[in-house]
Write a protein that holds these residues in place. Structure first.
Motif, PDB file in Angstrom:
ATOM      1  N   LEU A 243      40.161  78.898  61.261  1.00 21.11           N
ATOM      2  CA  LEU A 243      40.401  79.369  62.623  1.00 21.11           C
ATOM      3  C   LEU A 243      39.912  78.352  63.662  1.00 21.11           C
ATOM      4  CD1 LEU A 243      41.405  81.525  64.544  1.00 21.11           C
ATOM      5  CD2 LEU A 243      39.185  82.685  64.336  1.00 21.11           C
ATOM      6  N   GLY A 244      38.769  77.725  63.411  1.00 20.59           N
ATOM      7  CA  GLY A 244      38.267  76.720  64.339  1.00 20.59           C
ATOM      8  C   GLY A 244      39.250  75.571  64.498  1.00 20.59           C
ATOM      9  N   ARG A 245      39.772  75.090  63.384  1.00 23.44           N
ATOM     10  CA  ARG A 245      40.765  74.014  63.409  1.00 23.44           C
ATOM     11  C   ARG A 245      41.993  74.444  64.205  1.00 23.44           C
ATOM     12  NH1 ARG A 245      45.265  72.439  60.345  1.00 23.44           N
ATOM     13  NH2 ARG A 245      45.459  70.174  60.034  1.00 23.44           N
ATOM     14  N   TYR A 246      42.437  75.648  63.979  1.00 22.86           N
ATOM     15  CA  TYR A 246      43.622  76.147  64.673  1.00 22.86           C
ATOM     16  C   TYR A 246      43.386  76.228  66.179  1.00 22.86           C
ATOM     17  CZ  TYR A 246      47.223  79.334  66.319  1.00 22.86           C
ATOM     18  OH  TYR A 246      48.251  79.904  67.033  1.00 22.86           O
ATOM     19  N   LEU A 247      42.220  76.709  66.603  1.00 25.32           N
ATOM     20  CA  LEU A 247      41.927  76.832  68.026  1.00 25.32           C
ATOM     21  C   LEU A 247      41.906  75.469  68.708  1.00 25.32           C
ATOM     22  CD1 LEU A 247      39.182  79.611  68.118  1.00 25.32           C
ATOM     23  CD2 LEU A 247      41.506  79.752  69.013  1.00 25.32           C
ATOM     24  N   VAL A 248      41.290  74.477  68.057  1.00 24.35           N
ATOM     25  CA  VAL A 248      41.253  73.128  68.623  1.00 24.35           C
ATOM     26  C   VAL A 248      42.668  72.584  68.782  1.00 24.35           C
ATOM     27  CG1 VAL A 248      40.569  70.732  68.200  1.00 24.35           C
ATOM     28  CG2 VAL A 248      38.937  72.580  67.802  1.00 24.35           C
ATOM     29  N   LEU A 249      43.480  72.708  67.741  1.00 24.84           N
ATOM     30  CA  LEU A 249      44.833  72.171  67.802  1.00 24.84           C
ATOM     31  C   LEU A 249      45.695  72.938  68.807  1.00 24.84           C
ATOM     32  CD1 LEU A 249      45.588  71.363  64.059  1.00 24.84           C
ATOM     33  CD2 LEU A 249      44.869  69.809  65.883  1.00 24.84           C
ATOM     34  N   ALA A 250      45.505  74.243  68.892  1.00 24.71           N
ATOM     35  CA  ALA A 250      46.268  75.018  69.874  1.00 24.71           C
ATOM     36  C   ALA A 250      45.909  74.583  71.293  1.00 24.71           C
ATOM     37  CB  ALA A 250      45.998  76.511  69.692  1.00 24.71           C
ATOM     38  N   ALA A 251      44.622  74.343  71.536  1.00 28.75           N
ATOM     39  CA  ALA A 251      44.185  73.899  72.853  1.00 28.75           C
ATOM     40  C   ALA A 251      44.742  72.509  73.164  1.00 28.75           C
ATOM     41  CB  ALA A 251      42.661  73.903  72.934  1.00 28.75           C
ATOM     42  N   LEU A 252      44.626  71.582  72.205  1.00 28.69           N
ATOM     43  CA  LEU A 252      45.124  70.233  72.443  1.00 28.69           C
ATOM     44  C   LEU A 252      46.634  70.213  72.628  1.00 28.69           C
ATOM     45  CD1 LEU A 252      42.991  68.035  69.997  1.00 28.69           C
ATOM     46  CD2 LEU A 252      42.634  68.490  72.432  1.00 28.69           C
ATOM     47  N   ASP A 253      47.335  71.063  71.903  1.00 28.17           N
ATOM     48  CA  ASP A 253      48.785  71.156  72.062  1.00 28.17           C
ATOM     49  C   ASP A 253      49.141  71.610  73.481  1.00 28.17           C
ATOM     50  OD1 ASP A 253      51.537  71.209  70.834  1.00 28.17           O
ATOM     51  OD2 ASP A 253      51.370  73.303  71.441  1.00 28.17           O
ATOM     52  N   ALA A 254      48.379  72.574  73.996  1.00 22.11           N
ATOM     53  CA  ALA A 254      48.631  73.053  75.353  1.00 22.11           C
ATOM     54  C   ALA A 254      48.333  71.963  76.381  1.00 22.11           C
ATOM     55  CB  ALA A 254      47.778  74.290  75.625  1.00 22.11           C
ATOM     56  N   TYR A 255      47.272  71.206  76.153  1.00 23.49           N
ATOM     57  CA  TYR A 255      46.957  70.105  77.066  1.00 23.49           C
ATOM     58  C   TYR A 255      48.018  69.011  76.993  1.00 23.49           C
ATOM     59  CZ  TYR A 255      42.413  71.482  78.913  1.00 23.49           C
ATOM     60  OH  TYR A 255      41.401  72.114  79.610  1.00 23.49           O
ATOM     61  N   ARG A 256      48.529  68.773  75.802  1.00 22.69           N
ATOM     62  CA  ARG A 256      49.581  67.766  75.650  1.00 22.69           C
ATOM     63  C   ARG A 256      50.790  68.128  76.510  1.00 22.69           C
ATOM     64  NH1 ARG A 256      51.095  66.525  69.622  1.00 22.69           N
ATOM     65  NH2 ARG A 256      51.492  68.779  69.694  1.00 22.69           N
ATOM     66  N   ARG A 257      51.114  69.397  76.560  1.00 24.21           N
ATOM     67  CA  ARG A 257      52.242  69.829  77.375  1.00 24.21           C
ATOM     68  C   ARG A 257      51.955  69.739  78.868  1.00 24.21           C
ATOM     69  NH1 ARG A 257      52.432  74.953  76.127  1.00 24.21           N
ATOM     70  NH2 ARG A 257      51.308  75.096  74.141  1.00 24.21           N
TER      71      ARG A 257
END
Length: 297
Positions: A243-257
Motif C-alpha cells: 500500500l505504501g508503494r501504491y500511495l507514493v506512485l499514485a501521488a507522483l502520477d498525479a504530480y506528473r499530470r
C-alpha cells in the motif's frame, strides 16, 4: 583573522560565498539576497523559529576575504530538550580550518555565557528554508565541516539520507488492497502544489502520503518540476501488502499530470524498510546528512 558581526552591506558578499560553498551540495541551487534574508530571522526562518532568540551571524575574514560563516541562536526549552544553543549554520572554506575553529569556539562561548549547557548544530529544525531537501542536515559534501565537529567532541545525531528520482517513469499499478482515495490539494504559495493523499480501507484510514512542490522552499528555476515527499505512513496491521508503494506512485502520477517530473525525499539512516521501498521504486541516494550535538563543560 577577524570575527565580525554581519551587516546589511555584507549580504551580497555573503550570498556569493554561500552559493560557492554549497555548489556541490545536491538540491542547493544558487539563491540571491531576496531568498536568503527571510531565512535568517523572523517567524518563518525555520521550523523552530518561535523558540529561537538572540540570533547572531558572524563572518571570519582573512585579508579581506570571507573564509567562514556561523549563525548561532538560543532555543527555549521544550518537554524533550533543555534550553540550548543552536548553530543554524557553520561552514568554512576548505583549507581555512582556523576560521571554522574560531567561529565554533566563539559560538560555544556565547552559549556558555547565556547559561546553556548544550549545543545542537545543523539540525533540520533550524536549517534555512532554501537549503537542500526539507529534512536534510549538514551535507556529506561538506566533509571538512563534519571533521571539524568531530575533533571538537561533537557527536552525530539525526542522520538523514537524501534520495531523488529525476525523470521518474512508471506504470501506475492497481491498488493492492480495496481502498478509496481522498485527494486533498492545496496551493500554499503561488505555483506550489501540496497534496495530502489519504487511503481508506472500509471506514478506517489505512495510509497517507503528503507531498509538496520543491519551490515551496526554493523559489528558483532549478526547483521547478521537483516534488518533495514529506510524509508516508501505513497503519501497522496493513503493512506488507504494497500500500505504501501504491500511495507514493499514485501521488507522483498525479504530480506528473500537473507538470512535475522529478522527486526527492529524506529518509532516516536506520529506516531500512523505507530505504528498501524507495530504492526499489527508482530513487537513489545522492547525499548523506546529519546534525551534531555537544554537552558543553
Amino acid at each position: 583573522m577577524t570575527i565580525e558581526d554581519l551587516t546589511t552591506a555584507d549580504m551580497e558578499v555573503l550570498a556569493s560565498t554561500w552559493n560557492e560553498w554549497l555548489a556541490d551540495v545536491p538540491h542547493c541551487p544558487p539563491v540571491g539576497v531576496a531568498v536568503i534574508e527571510p531565512g535568517l530571522d523572523g517567524d518563518d526562518c525555520c521550523k523552530a523559529a518561535e523558540r529561537l532568540s538572540d540570533s547572531n551571524l558572524w563572518t571570519a575574514s582573512e585579508r579581506g576575504a570571507v573564509t567562514g560563516v556561523a549563525h548561532i541562536a538560543l532555543e527555549a526549552a521544550t518537554e524533550q530538550t533543555p534550553r540550548r544553543g543552536v548553530l543554524r549554520f557553520l561552514a568554512y572554506q576548505p583549507g581555512h580550518r582556523r576560521a571554522g575553529q574560531l567561529l565554533l569556539e566563539t559560538a560555544e562561548s556565547m552559549v556558555r555565557e547565556a547559561g546553556a549547557s548544550e549545543l545542537i548544530a545543523w539540525h533540520y529544525d533550524h536549517t534555512y528554508p532554501w537549503y537542500h531537501a526539507e529534512h536534510a542536515c549538514l551535507s556529506g559534501r561538506l566533509d571538512h565541516v563534519h571533521a571539524l565537529f568531530g575533533v571538537n567532541g561533537y557527536l552525530p545525531v539525526n542522520g538523514e539520507l537524501v534520495l531523488d528520482w529525476p525523470n521518474y517513469a512508471f506504470s501506475l499499478p492497481r491498488a493492492p488492497l480495496p481502498v478509496s482515495l481522498d485527494w486533498q490539494w492545496s496551493e500554499p504559495l503561488p505555483t506550489v502544489d501540496e497534496l495530502e493523499l489519504v487511503a481508506y480501507h472500509g471506514e478506517r484510514q489505512a495510509g497517507i502520503c503528503v507531498c509538496i512542490g520543491q519551490t515551496a522552499f526554493q523559489p528558483v528555476r532549478e526547483a521547478l518540476g521537483w516534488v518533495y515527499i514529506r510524509w508516508l505512513h501505513v497503519e501497522r496491521d496493513l503493512r506488507g501488502h504494497g500500500l505504501g508503494r501504491y500511495l507514493v506512485l499514485a501521488a507522483l502520477d498525479a504530480y506528473r499530470r500537473r507538470g512535475y517530473r522529478h522527486a526527492v525525499i529524506c529518509v532516516m539512516n536506520e529506516n531500512y524498510p523505507a530505504r528498501l521501498l524507495y530504492t526499489n521504486l527508482g530513487f537513489r541516494t545522492v547525499d548523506w546528512t546529519c546534525a551534531y550535538h555537544k554537552t558543553l563543560s
